[in-house]
Design an enzyme around this catalytic site. Structure first.
Site, short mmCIF file in Angstrom:
data_model
loop_
_atom_site.label_atom_id
_atom_site.label_comp_id
_atom_site.label_asym_id
_atom_site.label_seq_id
_atom_site.Cartn_x
_atom_site.Cartn_y
_atom_site.Cartn_z
N LYS A 195 -16.42 -6.77 5.07
CA LYS A 195 -15.28 -7.59 5.53
C LYS A 195 -15.12 -7.51 7.18
O LYS A 195 -15.34 -6.51 7.78
CB LYS A 195 -13.60 -6.99 4.99
N HIS A 248 0.89 -1.20 -0.08
CA HIS A 248 0.10 0.11 0.18
C HIS A 248 1.07 1.02 0.11
O HIS A 248 0.69 2.13 -0.85
CB HIS A 248 -1.00 0.00 1.28
#
Length: 160
Positions: free
Chosen positions: A42, A17
């Site tokens: 999630k 990321h």
């Protein structure tokens, strides 16, 4: 100003990321907002405030990057930030199918926002938050995949 939003759950924020954000903020955009999804479908290991804090610590040296939480439609949030671009990473072919569908829907919801996809640097092409959590849970060394702050947070979570 050329502004992008980079949305995700970031559970946890990885060096993959960081690589994508760094490249985007250094070479492509004037400002990048890392937008941490506060309520996700999630099940997350870290709370939204923990995920925001860990992403901030991982990106502290990037002055044109801001980490914020968001909830609701991404295109609406991006418009509030004057962002014209949604930035996403593509690692594998299966990512493309999902991202293409999301990009098309986002374009339908707001035709003024484009999606741009970056592939990871080769050293991070295999990396995912799910794999990092699994390795940490099983006692493996994740220090080459995440920042020290994230590594320590994972150790705390899995030592309980």
């Amino acid at each position: 100003m050329n502004i992008a939003v980079y949305p995700g759950t970031f559970d946890p924020f990885t060096n993959g990321h960081k690589d994508l954000v760094t490249r985007a903020a250094s070479h492509i955009f004037d400002k990048v907002y890392v937008c941490v999804v506060e309520k996700s479908n999630k099940e997350t290991l870290f709370s939204s405030s923990e995920r925001i804090d860990l992403a901030k610590k991982s990106l502290v040296e990037l002055t044109n990057v801001e980490v914020i939480g968001f909830d609701g439609l991404l295109v609406d949030f991006a418009a509030k930030l004057d962002a014209k671009v949604i930035l996403r990473g593509l690692r594998v072919v299966s990512d493309f199918e999902y991202e293409f569908q999301m990009s098309s829907m986002n374009k339908k919801l707001n035709q003024n926002i484009e999606s741009i996809f970056l592939t990871p640097s080769e050293s991070y092409a295999f990396l995912s938050s799910s794999l990092v959590k699994e390795i940490a849970k099983l006692g493996g060394d994740v220090s080459s995949f995440v920042s020290n702050d994230v590594k320590n947070a994972l150790l705390r979570k899995f030592s309980k």
